[in-house]
Write a protein that holds these residues in place. Structure first.
Motif, PDB file in Angstrom:
ATOM      1  N   ASP A  71       0.869  -1.197   0.000  1.00 41.18           N
ATOM      2  CA  ASP A  71       0.000   0.000   0.000  1.00 41.18           C
ATOM      3  C   ASP A  71       0.891   1.228   0.000  1.00 41.18           C
ATOM      4  O   ASP A  71       1.710   1.420   0.892  1.00 41.18           O
ATOM      5  CB  ASP A  71      -0.883  -0.034   1.256  1.00 41.18           C
ATOM      6  CG  ASP A  71      -1.824   1.150   1.313  1.00 41.18           C
ATOM      7  OD1 ASP A  71      -1.863   1.944   0.333  1.00 41.18           O
ATOM      8  OD2 ASP A  71      -2.526   1.296   2.325  1.00 41.18           O
ATOM      9  N   GLU A  82      -9.518  -5.472  12.882  1.00 40.76           N
ATOM     10  CA  GLU A  82      -8.876  -6.780  12.734  1.00 40.76           C
ATOM     11  C   GLU A  82      -9.684  -7.880  13.394  1.00 40.76           C
ATOM     12  O   GLU A  82      -9.673  -9.028  12.944  1.00 40.76           O
ATOM     13  CB  GLU A  82      -7.469  -6.727  13.335  1.00 40.76           C
ATOM     14  CG  GLU A  82      -6.516  -5.962  12.447  1.00 40.76           C
ATOM     15  CD  GLU A  82      -5.210  -5.622  13.148  1.00 40.76           C
ATOM     16  OE1 GLU A  82      -5.031  -6.027  14.303  1.00 40.76           O
ATOM     17  OE2 GLU A  82      -4.392  -4.937  12.518  1.00 40.76           O
ATOM     18  N   SER A 103     -13.092   5.087   1.081  1.00 38.63           N
ATOM     19  CA  SER A 103     -12.055   6.109   1.036  1.00 38.63           C
ATOM     20  C   SER A 103     -10.689   5.553   0.632  1.00 38.63           C
ATOM     21  O   SER A 103      -9.794   6.305   0.314  1.00 38.63           O
ATOM     22  CB  SER A 103     -11.949   6.793   2.406  1.00 38.63           C
ATOM     23  OG  SER A 103     -11.623   5.830   3.380  1.00 38.63           O
ATOM     24  N   GLU A 111     -14.586   2.089   6.709  1.00 31.15           N
ATOM     25  CA  GLU A 111     -15.258   2.951   7.685  1.00 31.15           C
ATOM     26  C   GLU A 111     -16.738   3.108   7.316  1.00 31.15           C
ATOM     27  O   GLU A 111     -17.075   3.205   6.138  1.00 31.15           O
ATOM     28  CB  GLU A 111     -14.589   4.329   7.601  1.00 31.15           C
ATOM     29  CG  GLU A 111     -14.659   5.124   8.855  1.00 31.15           C
ATOM     30  CD  GLU A 111     -13.958   6.466   8.678  1.00 31.15           C
ATOM     31  OE1 GLU A 111     -13.916   7.221   9.639  1.00 31.15           O
ATOM     32  OE2 GLU A 111     -13.450   6.751   7.562  1.00 31.15           O
ATOM     33  N   HIS A 137       3.643  -3.394   6.900  1.00 34.72           N
ATOM     34  CA  HIS A 137       2.325  -3.722   6.357  1.00 34.72           C
ATOM     35  C   HIS A 137       1.470  -4.416   7.415  1.00 34.72           C
ATOM     36  O   HIS A 137       1.965  -4.915   8.412  1.00 34.72           O
ATOM     37  CB  HIS A 137       2.482  -4.620   5.118  1.00 34.72           C
ATOM     38  CG  HIS A 137       1.230  -4.688   4.304  1.00 34.72           C
ATOM     39  ND1 HIS A 137       0.851  -3.668   3.460  1.00 34.72           N
ATOM     40  CD2 HIS A 137       0.266  -5.640   4.224  1.00 34.72           C
ATOM     41  CE1 HIS A 137      -0.305  -4.003   2.908  1.00 34.72           C
ATOM     42  NE2 HIS A 137      -0.673  -5.197   3.353  1.00 34.72           N
ATOM     43  N   ASN A 138       0.159  -4.418   7.161  1.00 36.03           N
ATOM     44  CA  ASN A 138      -0.754  -5.111   8.061  1.00 36.03           C
ATOM     45  C   ASN A 138      -0.375  -6.594   8.110  1.00 36.03           C
ATOM     46  O   ASN A 138      -0.209  -7.215   7.065  1.00 36.03           O
ATOM     47  CB  ASN A 138      -2.183  -5.015   7.545  1.00 36.03           C
ATOM     48  CG  ASN A 138      -2.657  -3.576   7.467  1.00 36.03           C
ATOM     49  OD1 ASN A 138      -2.121  -2.807   6.658  1.00 36.03           O
ATOM     50  ND2 ASN A 138      -3.604  -3.206   8.290  1.00 36.03           N
ATOM     51  N   PRO A 139      -0.252  -7.134   9.308  1.00 35.22           N
ATOM     52  CA  PRO A 139       0.138  -8.544   9.389  1.00 35.22           C
ATOM     53  C   PRO A 139      -0.912  -9.454   8.756  1.00 35.22           C
ATOM     54  O   PRO A 139      -2.098  -9.327   9.079  1.00 35.22           O
ATOM     55  CB  PRO A 139       0.247  -8.805  10.891  1.00 35.22           C
ATOM     56  CG  PRO A 139      -0.337  -7.631  11.573  1.00 35.22           C
ATOM     57  CD  PRO A 139      -0.422  -6.516  10.615  1.00 35.22           C
ATOM     58  N   GLU A 173      -9.512  -0.840   7.885  1.00 34.91           N
ATOM     59  CA  GLU A 173      -9.972   0.509   8.222  1.00 34.91           C
ATOM     60  C   GLU A 173     -11.177   0.946   7.390  1.00 34.91           C
ATOM     61  O   GLU A 173     -11.456   2.149   7.273  1.00 34.91           O
ATOM     62  CB  GLU A 173      -8.821   1.499   8.066  1.00 34.91           C
ATOM     63  CG  GLU A 173      -7.781   1.316   9.167  1.00 34.91           C
ATOM     64  CD  GLU A 173      -6.507   2.114   8.927  1.00 34.91           C
ATOM     65  OE1 GLU A 173      -6.563   3.075   8.151  1.00 34.91           O
ATOM     66  OE2 GLU A 173      -5.475   1.747   9.514  1.00 34.91           O
TER      67      GLU A 173
END
Lengths: 642, 109
Positions: free
Chosen positions: A459, A594, A630, A585, A530-532, A583
């Motif tokens: 990202d 998570e 978003s 929303e 990064h997100n795990p 995230e």
């Protein structure tokens, strides 16, 4: 709503105000005018009464003189008793208003004449006759005209009466007592009288002209009507009998005051039987005879001038108000006529015709300002529309370019699934759902040397074209670097070095890069911020990888990355995602989180790669519930079938 | 997003409130960089009121961090909400930023 014009409003308000003003002014005027008229009438009336009474008094006092002189003469013995008759005759002959005269002596005053001696002269037609009154059947000593002066020692005017012998003339008698010296003492000796016609009195009273139909009347001391325009009343009625007849207590009260000798000018407290409407009355006494004169004023006549004035005023005001309305209407129409044109212009402008001709304004007033504002608006609108056209076309161009950029971005990432039909060890599915703006998410996977499977998800910070360019660079670099280097940390380090140099914009990319040995199932990976991802052990549990201690690529060119490894069993699945998932929303600003990810995975532990991603997508849609996305949402699932 | 500058001892404390995302990252950058360029070399970003940060926001934090490094200044973050701390942890940013539980500890460190 009913359509009304501006002039209607102004006229309505002005008229309303004018009428109110008029009413107030008129009331004040009316009050004072009425008061003035009442005062004037009172003054006139008092004057009139005074003059009339003076005229009557003049006659009466003149008439009083004769008997008074005679009384004096008798007292002083100037006249002999034999010359009395000729004396009286000559007096009558020079005084036409005298109808008769008596000199009546006390009983036995002249013993030679016996009990009665009263020489009397009187008119009979044109001649003057005489006789000596007094008889056993006519004992004059007991008559009022004799008794009252005798007792009171004062002259006395009798109540009026009709003289039946003298041609039905209204008469009254004036009696004066006279005295002579008897034994040296002043002793009452008789009464001198004159009979006087009241014809002249009626004439004086009827000559009194008050307004149109006002009139005067005369009451005797007992309230008997002596003079009145209604001749039926004369000598037949008293004010009290009339009051009783027509049931007017107010009239009785007035009568009482009149015979008491009071003076007043006031609104009559009674109605008259023969004179309609409200009346005003002025009354005053005649000092000599104690009679009372009343003057009646009809109120409508009294205030006739005022009423006439009112009508004239009303007509003037109505004409004035009508003229005012017309003038206001003209003025307002003149002033506002451009407004209608402005309204038409505004309508045309609204329809898009910005160059419409505005109404011409010659005055330098608010209309001119409006005109200026309008033409300013026209100009501004025109310019704005021109700019808008430009920017719209520019925007369209940019949008189309962005769309192309997005398409290019999307074309850079693999999107044919299953990607490796001839590679049974790998089952894989991935999606990238762009946000409205071009985002910076990426995923990629490829086989190195036929036995290693390299995959990455990342990202780029920010959005838009810069992010997508950065993403393209990243993706290209990853591919080219991994041609030579197979260690994840080395790949990321090399990538980091390349993109950190000259990265003035300080953009960065988070990246999870894994290299899976297809034979052994050994997965080596480096997580650069990064997100795990989630590791789902087949038929067992799912857990998240530990958080990374490595920062995203692109920040510091000399940053040292390391790697970790984990051994995958056949059927184990990896779930990788970007922060667009965790995230996501909703309108309340609540993030998907998570925990939700883990729960969905646990609920679908046996799901196939695409199935899990579809499930996850559905849950995310449910969470955001239509709220604008978003960030890019990217997910990738990889199943190792070793 | 809203930023407020207060002086606390030798530190310039910038209180960040609301969300820092793509739409206002530029604004946020200007607000913070104005402080940085004003000559202050000790800055604390108080994130008590910061309830969302996107990667664009992280980028601004990073820019500030780098600028302060170049100036040999000192940038500290404090009072991060758990969600924000999580993002810093996940992205590895926790390792490059000095993060403190509250302003007091940030100042006394």
């Amino acid at each position: 709503m009913k359509k009304t014009t501006l002039s209607y409003h102004i006229i309505k308000n002005v008229l309303f105000f004018c009428i109110a003003l008029f009413l107030v002014t008129f009331s004040v005027y009316y009050y004072f005018a009425r008061k003035t008229i009442r005062e004037d009438t009172r003054e006139n009336s008092v004057y009139l009464a005074k003059t009339t009474i003076n005229m009557i008094e003049q006659v009466l006092t003149l008439a009083e003189k004769n008997p008074q002189i005679i009384a004096k003469m008798l007292e002083s013995s100037f006249v002999s008793k034999d010359s009395l008759l000729p004396f009286l005759k000559s007096m009558l002959s020079v005084n036409n208003s005298l109808y008769g005269s008596i000199i009546a002596y006390e009983p036995n005053y002249y013993p030679e004449h016996g009990m009665y001696f009263a020489p009397y002269v009187y008119r009979q037609g044109d001649s003057i006759c005489s006789s000596i009154l007094g008889h056993i059947n006519y004992e004059y000593f007991y008559m009022d005209w004799y008794q009252i002066p005798k007792i009171t020692n004062k002259p006395y005017w009798s109540e009026p009466y009709f003289d039946e012998g003298g041609g039905n003339v209204l008469m009254t008698t004036y009696s004066v007592p006279f005295y002579t010296q008897v034994n040296g003492k002043r002793t009452f000796s008789g009464v001198v009288t004159i009979d006087i016609s009241l014809e002249w009195l009626t004439k004086i009273i009827t000559d009194v002209k008050i307004l149109n139909t006002g009139y005067a009347f005369l009451l005797s001391r007992n309230g008997v009507v002596i003079s009145h325009p209604n001749s039926e009343y004369i000598m037949n009625q008293t004010i009290f009998t009339i009051a009783k007849e027509i049931n007017q207590p107010g009239m009785r009260e007035t009568g009482r005051r009149m015979i008491k000798g009071e003076t007043s000018f006031q609104a009559a407290e009674f109605r008259s039987a023969w004179k309609k409407g409200k009346l005003w009355i002025n009354y005053a006494p005649l000092p000599s005879s104690k009679w009372s004169m009343g003057i009646i004023y009809p109120e409508d006549e009294m205030f006739a001038s005022l009423h006439r004035m009112n009508i004239i005023l009303l007509v003037l005001i109505i004409v004035g108000l009508i003229s005012l309305s017309i003038v206001i209407f003209k003025i307002v129409s003149n002033l506002t006529s451009p407004l209608k044109d402005f309204a038409d212009s505004a309508r045309l402008i609204a329809a898009g015709n910005f160059n419409v001709r505005l109404p011409e304004i010659k005055t330098e007033d608010e209309m001119k300002e409006l005109h200026n504002s309008f033409s300013f608006m026209q100009k501004e609108l025109d310019e704005y529309m021109a700019t808008l056209k430009e920017t719209t076309s520019a925007k369209e161009k940019i949008e189309s370019e962005l769309r192309i950029a997005n398409e290019i971005q999307m074309s850079m990432i693999p999107h044919i699934f299953p990607p490796f039909p001839d590679l049974p060890q790998i089952d894989l599915f991935a999606t990238l759902k762009s946000a409205k703006e071009v985002g910076g998410d990426l995923y990629d996977f490829f086989v190195i040397d036929g036995c290693k499977f390299c995959f990455a998800i990342g990202d780029v910070s920010g959005k838009g074209v810069p992010a997508s360019l950065f993403m393209a660079v990243t993706r290209t670099l990853v591919r080219s670097i991994s041609d030579n280097v197979h260690l994840p940390s080395a790949i990321v380090e090399s990538l980091n070095k390349s993109i950190s140099q000259n990265n003035d914009s300080n953009m960065f990319v988070t990246l999870f890069l894994g290299v899976l040995d297809l034979k052994t199932g050994e997965l080596q990976y480096t997580n650069a911020g990064h997100n795990p991802p989630v590791l789902i052990r087949k038929n067992r549990e799912a857990y998240m990888f530990e958080k990374t201690k490595f920062i995203p690529a692109g920040l510091f060119e000399d940053f040292k990355y390391g790697e970790s490894s984990v051994k995958l069993e056949s059927g184990d699945m990896l779930f990788l995602y970007t922060d667009g998932v965790s995230e996501a929303e909703n309108s309340q600003g609540e993030l998907f989180g998570e925990q939700a990810i883990m729960q969905i995975i646990n609920n679908n532990i046996t799901a196939r790669p695409q199935e899990l991603i579809d499930k996850m997508s559905a849950e995310i849609s449910g969470h955001v519930n239509g709220y604008t996305q978003s960030d890019d949402i990217t997910m990738m699932t990889i199943v190792y079938n070793g | 997003m809203n930023t407020t500058l207060v002086k606390s001892g030798e530190y310039s404390v910038i209180i960040v409130e609301g969300r820092v995302d793509t739409t206002n990252a530029g604004e946020f950058e200007k607000a913070v960089m104005d402080v940085v360029e004003s000559g202050t070399d000790k800055i604390i970003l108080d994130c008590t009121g910061l309830n969302y940060i996107s990667s664009s926001g992280l980028r601004i934090f990073l820019i500030v961090h780098k600028r302060m490094l170049a100036k040999k200044g000192c940038l500290k973050l404090c009072s991060l909400q758990p969600g924000i701390k999580e993002i810093f942890d996940i992205s590895g940013f926790s390792t490059i930023f000095s993060i403190f539980p509250d302003q007091q500890t940030a100042e006394s460190d």
